[in-house]
Structure formats: C-alpha cells, structure tokens
Design a protein around this motif. Structure first.
Motif, PDB file in Angstrom:
ATOM      1  N   ASN A   1       4.893  -4.693  -3.708  1.00 23.70           N
ATOM      2  CA  ASN A   1       4.472  -5.180  -2.405  1.00 23.70           C
ATOM      3  C   ASN A   1       4.413  -3.990  -1.466  1.00 23.70           C
ATOM      4  OD1 ASN A   1       4.215  -7.840  -3.039  1.00 23.70           O
ATOM      5  ND2 ASN A   1       6.369  -8.299  -2.620  1.00 23.70           N
ATOM      6  N   PRO A   2       3.393  -3.951  -0.596  1.00 24.79           N
ATOM      7  CA  PRO A   2       3.298  -2.803   0.300  1.00 24.79           C
ATOM      8  C   PRO A   2       4.494  -2.732   1.245  1.00 24.79           C
ATOM      9  CG  PRO A   2       1.691  -4.488   0.871  1.00 24.79           C
ATOM     10  CD  PRO A   2       2.304  -4.914  -0.416  1.00 24.79           C
ATOM     11  N   LEU A   3       4.846  -1.512   1.623  1.00 27.93           N
ATOM     12  CA  LEU A   3       6.030  -1.266   2.453  1.00 27.93           C
ATOM     13  C   LEU A   3       5.634  -1.047   3.912  1.00 27.93           C
ATOM     14  CD1 LEU A   3       7.837   1.325   0.171  1.00 27.93           C
ATOM     15  CD2 LEU A   3       8.067  -1.171   0.201  1.00 27.93           C
ATOM     16  N   ILE A   4       6.582  -1.269   4.805  1.00 27.00           N
ATOM     17  CA  ILE A   4       6.367  -0.986   6.217  1.00 27.00           C
ATOM     18  C   ILE A   4       6.627   0.497   6.471  1.00 27.00           C
ATOM     19  CG2 ILE A   4       7.196  -1.445   8.559  1.00 27.00           C
ATOM     20  CD1 ILE A   4       7.924  -4.295   7.543  1.00 27.00           C
TER      21      ILE A   4
ATOM     22  N   THR B   1      -5.277  -1.254   4.326  1.00 22.52           N
ATOM     23  CA  THR B   1      -4.549  -1.555   5.558  1.00 22.52           C
ATOM     24  C   THR B   1      -3.122  -1.042   5.409  1.00 22.52           C
ATOM     25  OG1 THR B   1      -3.984  -3.714   4.673  1.00 22.52           O
ATOM     26  CG2 THR B   1      -5.865  -3.623   6.171  1.00 22.52           C
ATOM     27  N   VAL B   2      -2.440  -0.864   6.544  1.00 24.71           N
ATOM     28  CA  VAL B   2      -1.064  -0.369   6.496  1.00 24.71           C
ATOM     29  C   VAL B   2      -0.220  -1.137   7.507  1.00 24.71           C
ATOM     30  CG1 VAL B   2      -1.547   1.493   8.169  1.00 24.71           C
ATOM     31  CG2 VAL B   2       0.390   1.719   6.593  1.00 24.71           C
ATOM     32  N   ALA B   3       1.029  -1.416   7.146  1.00 25.26           N
ATOM     33  CA  ALA B   3       1.969  -2.084   8.046  1.00 25.26           C
ATOM     34  C   ALA B   3       2.783  -1.022   8.781  1.00 25.26           C
ATOM     35  CB  ALA B   3       2.887  -3.002   7.238  1.00 25.26           C
TER      36      ALA B   3
ATOM     37  N   ALA C   1       8.546   5.345   5.001  1.00 18.96           N
ATOM     38  CA  ALA C   1       8.304   4.027   4.406  1.00 18.96           C
ATOM     39  C   ALA C   1       9.651   3.424   4.065  1.00 18.96           C
ATOM     40  CB  ALA C   1       7.459   4.161   3.137  1.00 18.96           C
ATOM     41  N   ALA C   2       9.878   2.176   4.484  1.00 22.83           N
ATOM     42  CA  ALA C   2      11.189   1.584   4.245  1.00 22.83           C
ATOM     43  C   ALA C   2      11.140   0.071   4.133  1.00 22.83           C
ATOM     44  CB  ALA C   2      12.158   1.978   5.360  1.00 22.83           C
ATOM     45  N   PRO C   3      11.458  -0.472   2.974  1.00 20.57           N
ATOM     46  CA  PRO C   3      11.754  -1.897   2.865  1.00 20.57           C
ATOM     47  C   PRO C   3      13.249  -2.085   3.159  1.00 20.57           C
ATOM     48  CG  PRO C   3      11.834  -0.947   0.688  1.00 20.57           C
ATOM     49  CD  PRO C   3      11.590   0.200   1.661  1.00 20.57           C
TER      50      PRO C   3
ATOM     51  N   ALA D   1      -2.367 -12.053   2.698  1.00 11.49           N
ATOM     52  CA  ALA D   1      -1.047 -11.459   2.508  1.00 11.49           C
ATOM     53  C   ALA D   1      -0.966 -10.944   1.067  1.00 11.49           C
ATOM     54  CB  ALA D   1       0.037 -12.478   2.765  1.00 11.49           C
ATOM     55  N   PRO D   2      -0.569  -9.672   0.892  1.00 11.63           N
ATOM     56  CA  PRO D   2      -0.548  -9.119  -0.451  1.00 11.63           C
ATOM     57  C   PRO D   2       0.438  -9.859  -1.334  1.00 11.63           C
ATOM     58  CG  PRO D   2       0.437  -7.625   1.135  1.00 11.63           C
ATOM     59  CD  PRO D   2      -0.097  -8.770   1.907  1.00 11.63           C
ATOM     60  N   GLY D   3       0.163  -9.843  -2.624  1.00 13.58           N
ATOM     61  CA  GLY D   3       1.083 -10.500  -3.540  1.00 13.58           C
ATOM     62  C   GLY D   3       0.756 -11.968  -3.689  1.00 13.58           C
TER      63      GLY D   3
HETATM   64  P1  AMP Z   1       9.767  -5.552   3.620  1.00 13.03           P
HETATM   65  O1  AMP Z   1       9.417  -4.117   3.473  1.00 13.03           O
HETATM   66  O2  AMP Z   1      10.597  -6.083   2.480  1.00 13.03           O
HETATM   67  O3  AMP Z   1      10.286  -5.899   4.972  1.00 13.03           O
HETATM   68  O4  AMP Z   1       8.388  -6.332   3.483  1.00 13.03           O
HETATM   69  C1  AMP Z   1       7.243  -5.834   4.084  1.00 13.03           C
HETATM   70  C2  AMP Z   1       6.316  -6.956   4.377  1.00 13.03           C
HETATM   71  O5  AMP Z   1       5.129  -6.448   4.969  1.00 13.03           O
HETATM   72  C3  AMP Z   1       5.899  -7.711   3.125  1.00 13.03           C
HETATM   73  O6  AMP Z   1       5.941  -9.091   3.391  1.00 13.03           O
HETATM   74  C4  AMP Z   1       4.479  -7.230   2.914  1.00 13.03           C
HETATM   75  O7  AMP Z   1       3.720  -8.169   2.218  1.00 13.03           O
HETATM   76  C5  AMP Z   1       4.000  -6.969   4.334  1.00 13.03           C
HETATM   77  N1  AMP Z   1       2.934  -5.950   4.380  1.00 13.03           N
HETATM   78  C6  AMP Z   1       3.103  -4.633   4.246  1.00 13.03           C
HETATM   79  N2  AMP Z   1       1.916  -3.998   4.224  1.00 13.03           N
HETATM   80  C7  AMP Z   1       0.971  -4.935   4.377  1.00 13.03           C
HETATM   81  C8  AMP Z   1      -0.456  -4.924   4.428  1.00 13.03           C
HETATM   82  N3  AMP Z   1      -1.143  -3.782   4.314  1.00 13.03           N
HETATM   83  N4  AMP Z   1      -1.092  -6.089   4.587  1.00 13.03           N
HETATM   84  C9  AMP Z   1      -0.405  -7.245   4.721  1.00 13.03           C
HETATM   85  N5  AMP Z   1       0.950  -7.337   4.657  1.00 13.03           N
HETATM   86  C10 AMP Z   1       1.625  -6.197   4.496  1.00 13.03           C
END
Ligand code: AMP
Ligand code: MG
Length: 310
Positions: free
Chosen positions: A62-65, A118-120, A141-143, A219-221
């Motif tokens: 899953n993409p990271l923030i 795209t990027v969060a 980058a950090a989940p 939403a990815p995933g």
């Molecule tokens: P976490 O890092 O565990 O807080 O999760 C990050 C969240 O951001 C996840 O639910 C991802 O699916 C969402 N997310 C991150 N990048 C994207 C993106 N490019 N498009 C949509 N959602 C994103």
C-alpha cells in the motif's frame, strides 16, 4: 531479515542529528507525530522504503504517506489545485493527508506510491516530527510504526515492543496527542479516503460536501488490477515465450532482473521501476516465480494484481 540493534534516541538536537544521519544512510527511524509514531525512511530511496515494508511484515505494497516540513516542500513533490492549496493552508501542520498528482521530477521512490502517479503528503504538527524533518532536510515516507495488523503505536515503548530489532532507531518524543491516524482527502472534486484525526466537518467548511472515495479517486488496494501494465502479464515464467520480455528473479537470463542474488528487499526496491520499464517496451511481460515468504508475499500480491484479467 537479520536482527538490528535498535537505538533509543532523545528528541534533543543531538538525538535528532543522529536520527537524520541514520535516515540519510538508508536506515529506518521511528518518530512521533501528533497522530501516531511513524516508521520513517528516506522517501527518495527505494531500498530504504522496501525495508519499511519488510519491518512491518506488510502483505501488500500500500502506498505510504510522505511527510514534509512545510507547504513549499510539498509543492516541490506534487501539484496542488486551488482547493488542495486552501486545505493545506487551513490545516497544515496537522492531521490531514492530501493525495495529489505527483510531479515528474519529484524524486520520490516509486515504491512509496506503489507505482501510482499520485502521492499522499502531510505536514505533521508534532514538534519532534517537525524538528526531524528539518534535521534530515528531505521527505520522509512513514506508515504507522507497528507490525502489520497490530494496533498503532502512540509511545516509543509501543514501537520498541512491536518492532524492536527491526528498525535502526526510535526517537522518543513522549506520547502522541491525537492518537488517531490522519484524515486522508484526495481527488477532484475532493473525496474522503480515510476518516481520521481531523474532523470531516472542518474540511467540508472549505470543500463543501466531500465526494465518496471511488467516485473521483480509487483507493489503492481496493481494486484487483491496482497496478496494471498495459500489456498482458504472465506469472511463474521460467523463460520468455516468443515476443515477450522477461522479468527475472535470481540467477537467470532475463531482460531485467529484480535481484540476481535473489534478495527480496532488492527485488521490492526494483519492482515498480522495472515494471514501468518493461511496460514501456509495449511487449507482453513474463515474470519469473518469486518465493512467497517475507517481502515476497507483498511482491506476489502486487504481481497478481498486475496479471489480473481486466
Ligand atoms: P498508513 O501509512 O498506514 O497511515 O496508510 C496510508 C494510507 O494512505 C493508506 O490508506 C493508503 O491507501 C493511503 N494512500 C497513500 N498514498 C495514496 C495514493 N497515492 N492514493 C490514494 N491513497 C493513498
Ligand atoms: Mg497503519
């Protein structure tokens, strides 16, 4: 994965300088934000990001923030439309994540966005998170800093209990105040992708009623063919058929190889770049078998989506 000596660092200037050094060398550092503790890596370094997935034991990419110190840093990574800019100005620093179109020259590692365009992005308000971003002087980058499927950590002790031995350092900045993950908004018109620490009502004062995720952004995933090359993808291939390009793993003849030595971290780090390059050839893609252990599970999850009928 070999066991690391996890160092607990203080949140003063010397602790943060050490943390920034560890990040610059491709290491993993947990740090406090106002939401939860994040498991941070240099967002420009595919290999460091691959280690984040390995440490968490995530079954999928899953993409990271990406955490940045301020709006200007965010604007060098992504393109803001007018509403996103208003949201950023109203709520950053704070528990709001914006999903925005990635700039071509962003420098962000493809593994961070799971190959998406795209990027969060988020600017955390926590003084220690802020100070680390300034000390490191780059995007992090950090989940959340917990093993996949476990409760999010709000103290350094939670992080050490869950991930001790799997990361290089933890910056101890006390307990997180919000304790909820960030609210995620993205798409045009803006949609709520995840409820979180910033109430939706606050956001809707600026945006009007938010759209539903799926209406304006995926939403990815959530979809089967989340990362879908244009050409057909064939898995578990030991050799290319006529006309195919072959993505190898381990010692073998191939057009590109995820890791000649069979290293799953290296393979994860190369995954999206290699898929993009093979996709650009316009030929069908054959992919060698990847062992289904450790990071191999996340790689296979992604490859199965890429090969899914659509
Ligand atoms: P976490 O890092 O565990 O807080 O999760 C990050 C969240 O951001 C996840 O639910 C991802 O699916 C969402 N997310 C991150 N990048 C994207 C993106 N490019 N498009 C949509 N959602 C994103
Ligand atoms: Mg999480």
């Amino acid at each position: 994965m070999s066991k690391l000596q996890t160092e607990i660092l203080t949140s003063d200037a010397s602790g943060l300088a050490t943390a920034a050094d560890v990040l610059a060398r491709g290491g993993l550092v947990a740090f406090p934000t106002e939401t939860v503790y994040g498991l941070g890596a240099d967002a420009r370094d595919n290999r460091a990001v691959a280690r984040v997935f390995a440490a968490k034991g995530r079954p999928s990419f899953n993409p990271l923030i990406v955490h940045v110190p301020d709006l200007a840093a965010a604007q060098s990574i992504a393109r803001f439309d007018d509403i996103s800019l208003e949201l950023a100005q109203a709520f950053w620093p704070g528990p709001l994540t914006l999903v925005l179109p990635l700039r071509a020259d962003s420098g962000i590692a493809p593994l961070v966005t799971a190959g998406l365009d795209t990027v969060a992005l988020r600017v955390p308000a926590h003084p220690v998170g802020q100070a680390l971003l300034h000390a490191f002087n780059g995007p992090i980058a950090a989940p959340s800093a917990n093993p996949s499927g476990r409760i999010s950590p709000t103290t350094a002790t939670h992080v050490a209990d869950g991930l001790g031995g799997k990361l290089d350092a933890i910056v101890d900045g006390g307990a997180c105040t919000v304790g909820l993950e960030s609210t995620i908004v993205g798409g045009t018109p803006p949609a709520l992708l995840r409820p979180g620490g910033l109430p939706t009502e606050e956001i809707e004062k600026i945006t009007g009623p938010l759209a539903k995720a799926g209406d304006t952004i995926t939403a990815p995933g959530q979809i089967k063919s989340h990362y879908a090359p244009n050409a057909p993808v064939r898995l578990n291939a030991n050799a290319a058929h006529a006309g195919e390009v072959l993505l190898g793993f381990g010692p073998m003849q191939s057009d590109l190889n995820l890791s000649i030595t069979g290293d799953l971290i290296e393979a994860a780090a190369n995954l999206f770049e290699h898929l993009h390059r093979l996709n650009d050839t316009g030929k069908p893609i054959a992919i060698a078998p990847i062992p289904n252990t450790g990071l191999g599970r996340a790689i296979n999850d992604r490859l199965q989506r890429a090969a899914a009928p659509r």
